[in-house]
Motif scaffolding. Structure first.
Motif, PDB file in Angstrom:
ATOM      1  N   TYR A   3       0.831  -1.203   0.000  1.00  0.00           N
ATOM      2  CA  TYR A   3       0.000   0.000   0.000  1.00  0.00           C
ATOM      3  C   TYR A   3       0.873   1.263   0.000  1.00  0.00           C
ATOM      4  CZ  TYR A   3      -3.233   3.602   1.623  1.00  0.00           C
ATOM      5  OH  TYR A   3      -3.979   4.754   1.750  1.00  0.00           O
ATOM      6  N   ASN A   4       1.879   1.305   0.862  1.00  0.00           N
ATOM      7  CA  ASN A   4       2.762   2.474   0.929  1.00  0.00           C
ATOM      8  C   ASN A   4       3.573   2.656  -0.350  1.00  0.00           C
ATOM      9  OD1 ASN A   4       1.941   3.215   3.496  1.00  0.00           O
ATOM     10  ND2 ASN A   4       3.486   1.948   4.513  1.00  0.00           N
ATOM     11  N   LEU A   5       3.979   1.536  -0.934  1.00  0.00           N
ATOM     12  CA  LEU A   5       4.704   1.619  -2.207  1.00  0.00           C
ATOM     13  C   LEU A   5       3.784   2.191  -3.288  1.00  0.00           C
ATOM     14  CD1 LEU A   5       7.281   1.077  -3.806  1.00  0.00           C
ATOM     15  CD2 LEU A   5       6.458  -1.274  -4.191  1.00  0.00           C
ATOM     16  N   GLY A   6       2.542   1.737  -3.266  1.00  0.00           N
ATOM     17  CA  GLY A   6       1.562   2.274  -4.208  1.00  0.00           C
ATOM     18  C   GLY A   6       1.357   3.767  -4.033  1.00  0.00           C
ATOM     19  N   LEU A   7       1.301   4.220  -2.772  1.00  0.00           N
ATOM     20  CA  LEU A   7       1.153   5.650  -2.502  1.00  0.00           C
ATOM     21  C   LEU A   7       2.338   6.438  -3.049  1.00  0.00           C
ATOM     22  CD1 LEU A   7      -0.179   5.736   1.180  1.00  0.00           C
ATOM     23  CD2 LEU A   7      -1.482   6.142  -0.916  1.00  0.00           C
ATOM     24  N   ARG A  14       3.081   7.863 -11.284  1.00  0.00           N
ATOM     25  CA  ARG A  14       3.476   6.653 -12.025  1.00  0.00           C
ATOM     26  C   ARG A  14       2.373   5.611 -11.799  1.00  0.00           C
ATOM     27  NH1 ARG A  14       9.720   6.122 -10.165  1.00  0.00           N
ATOM     28  NH2 ARG A  14       9.470   4.017 -11.035  1.00  0.00           N
ATOM     29  N   TYR A  15       1.251   5.864 -12.443  1.00  0.00           N
ATOM     30  CA  TYR A  15       0.035   5.099 -12.164  1.00  0.00           C
ATOM     31  C   TYR A  15       0.131   3.637 -12.591  1.00  0.00           C
ATOM     32  CZ  TYR A  15      -1.643   9.861 -11.627  1.00  0.00           C
ATOM     33  OH  TYR A  15      -1.776  11.174 -11.244  1.00  0.00           O
ATOM     34  N   PRO A  20      -0.462  -2.276  -9.746  1.00  0.00           N
ATOM     35  CA  PRO A  20      -0.240  -3.614  -9.177  1.00  0.00           C
ATOM     36  C   PRO A  20       0.043  -3.586  -7.672  1.00  0.00           C
ATOM     37  CG  PRO A  20       1.637  -2.953 -10.532  1.00  0.00           C
ATOM     38  CD  PRO A  20       0.552  -1.959 -10.781  1.00  0.00           C
ATOM     39  N   CYS A  21       0.583  -2.478  -7.172  1.00  0.00           N
ATOM     40  CA  CYS A  21       0.838  -2.380  -5.728  1.00  0.00           C
ATOM     41  C   CYS A  21      -0.482  -2.366  -4.954  1.00  0.00           C
ATOM     42  CB  CYS A  21       1.627  -1.113  -5.413  1.00  0.00           C
ATOM     43  SG  CYS A  21       3.292  -1.091  -6.113  1.00  0.00           S
ATOM     44  N   PHE A  22      -1.440  -1.566  -5.424  1.00  0.00           N
ATOM     45  CA  PHE A  22      -2.727  -1.498  -4.742  1.00  0.00           C
ATOM     46  C   PHE A  22      -3.523  -2.794  -4.942  1.00  0.00           C
ATOM     47  CE2 PHE A  22      -2.208   3.264  -5.333  1.00  0.00           C
ATOM     48  CZ  PHE A  22      -1.858   3.479  -4.003  1.00  0.00           C
ATOM     49  N   GLU A  23      -3.335  -3.433  -6.108  1.00  0.00           N
ATOM     50  CA  GLU A  23      -3.987  -4.735  -6.329  1.00  0.00           C
ATOM     51  C   GLU A  23      -3.449  -5.764  -5.339  1.00  0.00           C
ATOM     52  OE1 GLU A  23      -5.069  -4.602 -11.104  1.00  0.00           O
ATOM     53  OE2 GLU A  23      -3.094  -5.329 -10.455  1.00  0.00           O
ATOM     54  N   ARG A  24      -2.140  -5.771  -5.171  1.00  0.00           N
ATOM     55  CA  ARG A  24      -1.513  -6.718  -4.240  1.00  0.00           C
ATOM     56  C   ARG A  24      -1.955  -6.434  -2.800  1.00  0.00           C
ATOM     57  NH1 ARG A  24       3.384  -9.600  -4.802  1.00  0.00           N
ATOM     58  NH2 ARG A  24       3.499 -11.105  -3.090  1.00  0.00           N
ATOM     59  N   ALA A  25      -1.991  -5.153  -2.417  1.00  0.00           N
ATOM     60  CA  ALA A  25      -2.401  -4.775  -1.067  1.00  0.00           C
ATOM     61  C   ALA A  25      -3.851  -5.190  -0.801  1.00  0.00           C
ATOM     62  CB  ALA A  25      -2.242  -3.274  -0.871  1.00  0.00           C
ATOM     63  N   VAL A  42      -6.844   4.793  -9.063  1.00  0.00           N
ATOM     64  CA  VAL A  42      -5.810   4.598 -10.078  1.00  0.00           C
ATOM     65  C   VAL A  42      -6.400   3.969 -11.336  1.00  0.00           C
ATOM     66  CG1 VAL A  42      -3.714   3.297 -10.630  1.00  0.00           C
ATOM     67  CG2 VAL A  42      -3.875   4.539  -8.475  1.00  0.00           C
ATOM     68  N   ARG A  43      -7.308   3.038 -11.164  1.00  0.00           N
ATOM     69  CA  ARG A  43      -7.970   2.429 -12.336  1.00  0.00           C
ATOM     70  C   ARG A  43      -8.724   3.481 -13.136  1.00  0.00           C
ATOM     71  NH1 ARG A  43     -10.319  -3.130  -9.511  1.00  0.00           N
ATOM     72  NH2 ARG A  43      -8.503  -4.464  -9.997  1.00  0.00           N
ATOM     73  N   GLU A  44      -9.400   4.376 -12.446  1.00  0.00           N
ATOM     74  CA  GLU A  44     -10.152   5.427 -13.134  1.00  0.00           C
ATOM     75  C   GLU A  44      -9.219   6.384 -13.864  1.00  0.00           C
ATOM     76  OE1 GLU A  44     -12.579   7.228 -10.142  1.00  0.00           O
ATOM     77  OE2 GLU A  44     -14.001   5.549 -10.047  1.00  0.00           O
ATOM     78  N   ILE A  45      -8.101   6.713 -13.234  1.00  0.00           N
ATOM     79  CA  ILE A  45      -7.126   7.607 -13.872  1.00  0.00           C
ATOM     80  C   ILE A  45      -6.563   6.973 -15.140  1.00  0.00           C
ATOM     81  CG2 ILE A  45      -4.815   8.621 -13.632  1.00  0.00           C
ATOM     82  CD1 ILE A  45      -5.507   9.088 -10.665  1.00  0.00           C
ATOM     83  N   LEU A  46      -6.200   5.697 -15.059  1.00  0.00           N
ATOM     84  CA  LEU A  46      -5.636   5.003 -16.226  1.00  0.00           C
ATOM     85  C   LEU A  46      -6.682   4.855 -17.324  1.00  0.00           C
ATOM     86  CD1 LEU A  46      -3.467   2.270 -14.461  1.00  0.00           C
ATOM     87  CD2 LEU A  46      -2.657   4.261 -15.740  1.00  0.00           C
ATOM     88  N   HIS A  47      -7.930   4.606 -16.926  1.00  0.00           N
ATOM     89  CA  HIS A  47      -9.004   4.495 -17.915  1.00  0.00           C
ATOM     90  C   HIS A  47      -9.204   5.831 -18.627  1.00  0.00           C
ATOM     91  CE1 HIS A  47     -12.756   3.384 -19.827  1.00  0.00           C
ATOM     92  NE2 HIS A  47     -13.324   4.448 -19.290  1.00  0.00           N
ATOM     93  N   GLU A  48      -9.213   6.918 -17.854  1.00  0.00           N
ATOM     94  CA  GLU A  48      -9.414   8.233 -18.474  1.00  0.00           C
ATOM     95  C   GLU A  48      -8.247   8.580 -19.399  1.00  0.00           C
ATOM     96  OE1 GLU A  48     -10.391  12.895 -17.404  1.00  0.00           O
ATOM     97  OE2 GLU A  48     -10.463  11.383 -15.821  1.00  0.00           O
ATOM     98  N   ARG A  49      -7.040   8.202 -19.011  1.00  0.00           N
ATOM     99  CA  ARG A  49      -5.882   8.454 -19.875  1.00  0.00           C
ATOM    100  C   ARG A  49      -6.041   7.754 -21.220  1.00  0.00           C
ATOM    101  NH1 ARG A  49       0.000   8.188 -16.862  1.00  0.00           N
ATOM    102  NH2 ARG A  49      -0.057  10.252 -15.915  1.00  0.00           N
ATOM    103  N   GLU A  50      -6.531   6.517 -21.165  1.00  0.00           N
ATOM    104  CA  GLU A  50      -6.728   5.753 -22.393  1.00  0.00           C
ATOM    105  C   GLU A  50      -7.805   6.400 -23.249  1.00  0.00           C
ATOM    106  OE1 GLU A  50      -6.709   1.080 -23.305  1.00  0.00           O
ATOM    107  OE2 GLU A  50      -8.360   1.710 -22.014  1.00  0.00           O
ATOM    108  N   VAL A  51      -8.912   6.781 -22.608  1.00  0.00           N
ATOM    109  CA  VAL A  51     -10.001   7.432 -23.339  1.00  0.00           C
ATOM    110  C   VAL A  51      -9.521   8.762 -23.917  1.00  0.00           C
ATOM    111  CG1 VAL A  51     -12.287   8.488 -23.125  1.00  0.00           C
ATOM    112  CG2 VAL A  51     -11.819   6.317 -21.991  1.00  0.00           C
TER     113      VAL A  51
END
Length: 211
Positions: A3-7, A14-15, A20-25, A42-51
């Protein structure tokens, strides 16, 4: 911890590495609500970037061809994968949540600066001379300001539209700044005095120019 690594990755924007860090946590501790919340964010941010990436292609097509692409043109010419066409088109067409009277002073100043650039570079002197409202498209904004993301361009466009709609009452208190601005504005010949020319002369945004 994961979790802290993800933060840490999230703070660096660096989304792809934060995901994967938040998925693992979340897998390690499904009851840890902060991990679940950050994972969703993070999923929403990555999705919006793709869109956003595919929305830009559609807007670039619109600017180049003078019209919005059909689904076939979006796929064949703009290079948008079929599975992303609907999302990209919906993203372009969606209205951002915006309340002119609730934005912060900092955002107001930021949008005023942006609107000054739009009036200078996107509204022609001929349009302004005809007394037309500042009709600007999202595709036009992207063409002139390619380093700006579509989300921000949509907000700038909405700001301009909202300010253009409202009636500006004359300012009752005459300040030295206002007096100086009026003095500059009246230097413009009457036949050329319009919103764009006032904005360019004062280097002011749409709201200040209307005032």
């Amino acid at each position: 911890t994961w979790y802290n690594l993800g933060l840490a990755y999230r703070a660096l924007e660096r989304y792809e590495e934060a995901l994967p860090c938040f998925e693992r946590a979340s897998r390690i501790d499904p009851e840890h609500k902060p991990s679940a919340a950050k994972l969703q964010e993070v999923r929403e941010i990555l999705h919006e970037r793709e869109v956003e990436r595919y929305a830009r292609r559609l807007l670039e097509f619109e600017w180049s061809h003078g019209k919005r692409p059909t689904r076939e043109e979006a796929f064949k010419v703009a290079g948008v994968p079929i599975k992303h066409i609907d999302n990209a088109m919906a993203y372009i067409g969606s209205e951002p949540k915006f309340d002119l009277f609730s934005i912060s002073r900092d955002e107001l100043l930021d949008l005023e600066k942006a609107s000054a650039l739009v009036l200078r570079y996107c509204v022609t002197a001929e349009q302004a001379a005809r007394g037309e409202p500042p009709r600007v498209t999202l595709a036009q904004l992207l063409h002139h300001f390619p380093d700006t993301n579509v989300r921000r361009l949509k907000r700038i466009l909405r700001y301009i539209q909202e300010v253009d709609r409202i009636r500006i009452d004359p300012q009752k208190t005459v300040t030295p700044e206002l007096e100086q601005a009026v003095a500059k504005a009246v230097e413009i010949p009457p036949e050329k005095r319009n919103l764009r020319e006032v904005s360019v002369r004062l280097d002011a945004g749409i709201l200040r120019s209307k005032r």
